[in-house]
Design a protein around this motif. Structure first.
Motif, PDB file in Angstrom:
ATOM      1  N   TYR A  39       0.859  -1.194   0.000  1.00 57.21           N
ATOM      2  CA  TYR A  39       0.000   0.000   0.000  1.00 57.21           C
ATOM      3  C   TYR A  39       0.896   1.244   0.000  1.00 57.21           C
ATOM      4  CZ  TYR A  39      -3.189   3.626   1.587  1.00 57.21           C
ATOM      5  OH  TYR A  39      -3.915   4.786   1.680  1.00 57.21           O
ATOM      6  N   VAL A  40       0.514   2.238  -0.796  1.00 55.32           N
ATOM      7  CA  VAL A  40       1.230   3.513  -0.783  1.00 55.32           C
ATOM      8  C   VAL A  40       0.202   4.628  -0.612  1.00 55.32           C
ATOM      9  CG1 VAL A  40       2.871   5.017  -1.962  1.00 55.32           C
ATOM     10  CG2 VAL A  40       2.900   2.570  -2.425  1.00 55.32           C
ATOM     11  N   LYS A  41       0.470   5.510   0.353  1.00 51.72           N
ATOM     12  CA  LYS A  41      -0.444   6.641   0.600  1.00 51.72           C
ATOM     13  C   LYS A  41      -0.424   7.628  -0.568  1.00 51.72           C
ATOM     14  CE  LYS A  41       1.217   7.872   4.690  1.00 51.72           C
ATOM     15  NZ  LYS A  41       1.436   8.453   6.004  1.00 51.72           N
ATOM     16  N   ASN A  42      -1.455   8.466  -0.619  1.00 45.84           N
ATOM     17  CA  ASN A  42      -1.503   9.600  -1.554  1.00 45.84           C
ATOM     18  C   ASN A  42      -1.606   9.214  -3.024  1.00 45.84           C
ATOM     19  OD1 ASN A  42      -1.261  11.315   0.682  1.00 45.84           O
ATOM     20  ND2 ASN A  42       0.980  11.187   0.597  1.00 45.84           N
ATOM     21  N   ALA A  43      -2.296   8.107  -3.294  1.00 46.17           N
ATOM     22  CA  ALA A  43      -2.569   7.760  -4.691  1.00 46.17           C
ATOM     23  C   ALA A  43      -3.492   8.824  -5.279  1.00 46.17           C
ATOM     24  CB  ALA A  43      -3.233   6.384  -4.755  1.00 46.17           C
ATOM     25  N   PRO A  44      -3.498   8.990  -6.610  1.00 42.71           N
ATOM     26  CA  PRO A  44      -4.352  10.005  -7.227  1.00 42.71           C
ATOM     27  C   PRO A  44      -5.834   9.774  -6.926  1.00 42.71           C
ATOM     28  CG  PRO A  44      -3.155   8.736  -8.899  1.00 42.71           C
ATOM     29  CD  PRO A  44      -2.671   8.275  -7.571  1.00 42.71           C
ATOM     30  N   THR A  45      -6.554  10.887  -6.702  1.00 44.95           N
ATOM     31  CA  THR A  45      -7.999  10.815  -6.474  1.00 44.95           C
ATOM     32  C   THR A  45      -8.711  10.977  -7.813  1.00 44.95           C
ATOM     33  OG1 THR A  45      -7.788  11.697  -4.254  1.00 44.95           O
ATOM     34  CG2 THR A  45      -9.944  11.932  -5.284  1.00 44.95           C
ATOM     35  N   LEU A  46      -9.649  10.065  -8.093  1.00 44.90           N
ATOM     36  CA  LEU A  46     -10.334  10.035  -9.389  1.00 44.90           C
ATOM     37  C   LEU A  46     -11.825   9.992  -9.137  1.00 44.90           C
ATOM     38  CD1 LEU A  46      -8.186   6.981 -10.395  1.00 44.90           C
ATOM     39  CD2 LEU A  46      -7.736   9.287 -11.218  1.00 44.90           C
ATOM     40  N   PRO A  47     -12.600  10.868  -9.812  1.00 44.51           N
ATOM     41  CA  PRO A  47     -14.044  10.841  -9.595  1.00 44.51           C
ATOM     42  C   PRO A  47     -14.670   9.575 -10.199  1.00 44.51           C
ATOM     43  CG  PRO A  47     -13.484  12.432 -11.305  1.00 44.51           C
ATOM     44  CD  PRO A  47     -12.194  11.890 -10.791  1.00 44.51           C
ATOM     45  N   VAL A  69     -17.097   8.143  -3.580  1.00 43.27           N
ATOM     46  CA  VAL A  69     -18.355   7.619  -4.127  1.00 43.27           C
ATOM     47  C   VAL A  69     -19.274   8.780  -4.501  1.00 43.27           C
ATOM     48  CG1 VAL A  69     -18.189   5.489  -2.777  1.00 43.27           C
ATOM     49  CG2 VAL A  69     -19.453   7.464  -1.855  1.00 43.27           C
ATOM     50  N   ASP A  70     -20.359   8.480  -5.217  1.00 49.95           N
ATOM     51  CA  ASP A  70     -21.325   9.535  -5.564  1.00 49.95           C
ATOM     52  C   ASP A  70     -22.304   9.759  -4.408  1.00 49.95           C
ATOM     53  OD1 ASP A  70     -23.334   7.621  -5.700  1.00 49.95           O
ATOM     54  OD2 ASP A  70     -23.389   7.546  -7.897  1.00 49.95           O
ATOM     55  N   ALA A  71     -23.311  10.607  -4.629  1.00 53.59           N
ATOM     56  CA  ALA A  71     -24.229  11.010  -3.555  1.00 53.59           C
ATOM     57  C   ALA A  71     -25.048   9.845  -3.008  1.00 53.59           C
ATOM     58  CB  ALA A  71     -25.157  12.108  -4.066  1.00 53.59           C
ATOM     59  N   GLU A  72     -25.136   8.753  -3.777  1.00 54.00           N
ATOM     60  CA  GLU A  72     -25.877   7.564  -3.300  1.00 54.00           C
ATOM     61  C   GLU A  72     -24.952   6.490  -2.736  1.00 54.00           C
ATOM     62  OE1 GLU A  72     -27.069   8.813  -6.597  1.00 54.00           O
ATOM     63  OE2 GLU A  72     -28.262   9.980  -5.179  1.00 54.00           O
ATOM     64  N   GLY A  73     -23.657   6.821  -2.676  1.00 52.40           N
ATOM     65  CA  GLY A  73     -22.707   5.833  -2.144  1.00 52.40           C
ATOM     66  C   GLY A  73     -22.207   4.846  -3.185  1.00 52.40           C
ATOM     67  N   ASN A  74     -22.474   5.134  -4.473  1.00 51.27           N
ATOM     68  CA  ASN A  74     -22.062   4.202  -5.543  1.00 51.27           C
ATOM     69  C   ASN A  74     -20.676   4.535  -6.078  1.00 51.27           C
ATOM     70  OD1 ASN A  74     -24.659   2.959  -5.608  1.00 51.27           O
ATOM     71  ND2 ASN A  74     -25.400   4.776  -6.708  1.00 51.27           N
ATOM     72  N   PHE A  75     -19.980   3.484  -6.521  1.00 51.20           N
ATOM     73  CA  PHE A  75     -18.686   3.693  -7.196  1.00 51.20           C
ATOM     74  C   PHE A  75     -18.614   2.796  -8.423  1.00 51.20           C
ATOM     75  CE2 PHE A  75     -18.060   0.193  -4.251  1.00 51.20           C
ATOM     76  CZ  PHE A  75     -17.393  -0.740  -5.015  1.00 51.20           C
TER      77      PHE A  75
END
Ligand code: DHB
Ligand code: FE
Length: 282
Positions: free
Chosen positions: A110-118, A182-188
């Protein structure tokens, strides 16, 4: 593009040790009581002496053991060794009281700070990334079934050759790693490729120990997942694929029936796998 080379024990072990050093976990434990320390240290030493007695350990074997311990440290392989042979028990103990989704070991990669993707997200990957396309979808809820719209799911995995970025040379820094809110409904939805089975480096001290016992060094193919949401316990998990020949004899003992995916062919020529999460409250 650089060519992929086989990761050596020194490469993956050294990187795993460095990641552990930087994780902030080193140097913790000043609050362990003398009673607890005595119980753990005393039993560990007793276990070693009982083993020596039971098997009438010779001086030759004692010295092989000493030399091997020195070598594990020099190879930087303590994170690998401990995560393969001990973490599964610690993980079981630490998640015993949970009602929600089952976890599994974190492992050394595991490595911290991976890119955040919508969401819907595609993990960073090479243009010619090999492997069956995998669409991984689901919903993150609490144990009562309420969606958690502030949850973030993180995925890291080996590529089709069984290598993890940052632990083998020739791979882009964040290949097949990403954090997905996740989105507003908790979906990914996370688009990636199916990982390959992973073999513990065979050229280092852990590999030599495994070979000396005539064991194999394989883990079944797996996705590594971490799920977090405010007010909830962080879930560290792995997910597996049916039919993998090492599902029943994982060297790291980290497979559980609840962690088996059921991927189905989809219209994109790949496969879709669904996993719905339940997180325990803090
Ligand atoms: C190890 C590697 C992994 O990819 C994993 O999931 C668990 C353990 C290891 O080499 O220690
Ligand atoms: Fe792994």
């Amino acid at each position: 593009m650089t060519t992929l080379t086989t990761p050596t024990a020194a490469e993956s072990g050294g990187s795993a040790t460095e990641v552990f050093r930087q994780s902030g976990k080193l140097g913790a434990g000043a609050d362990i009581s003398v009673e607890r320390a005595q119980a753990l240290i005393g039993d560990a030493i007793k276990a070693m002496n009982d083993l020596a007695e039971r098997h009438a350990l010779t001086y030759e074997e004692f010295n092989i053991f000493k030399a091997w311990l020195i070598q594990v440290g020099e190879d930087g392989e303590w994170p690998l060794f401990l995560d393969v042979f001990l973490e599964h028990t610690v993980e079981d103990i630490s998640t015993r009281d949970r009602q929600g989704s089952k976890g599994s070991i974190e492992g050394p990669y595991y490595v911290k700070n991976a890119p955040t993707l919508p969401t819907p997200a595609t993990l960073p990957m090479r243009e010619d990334e090999k492997g069956t396309k995998l669409k991984f979808t689901g919903t993150i809820k609490d144990v009562e079934g309420n969606p958690l719209p502030e949850a973030v799911i993180e995925l890291w995995q080996a590529d089709e050759d069984g290598y993890y970025s940052q632990f083998a040379s020739g791979l882009p820094e964040w290949n097949l790693r990403g954090r997905v809110p996740v989105d507003a409904e908790g979906n990914f939805e996370i688009n990636t490729i199916k990982p390959a089975p992973y073999q513990i480096p065979t050229d280092g001290s852990t590999g030599k120990m495994i070979a000396a016992a005539n064991w194999h060094a394989w883990r079944p193919a797996h996705l590594h997942i971490a799920v977090e949401a405010p007010g909830h316990q962080r879930l560290i998990q792995q997910l597996y694929f049916p039919g993998d020949e090492h599902n029943d004899d994982d060297i790291a003992n980290a497979v559980k029936p609840e962690l088996m995916l059921d991927p189905q062919p989809n219209d994109d020529g790949g496969e879709t796998a669904v996993y719905n999460y339940r997180l325990d409250k803090l």
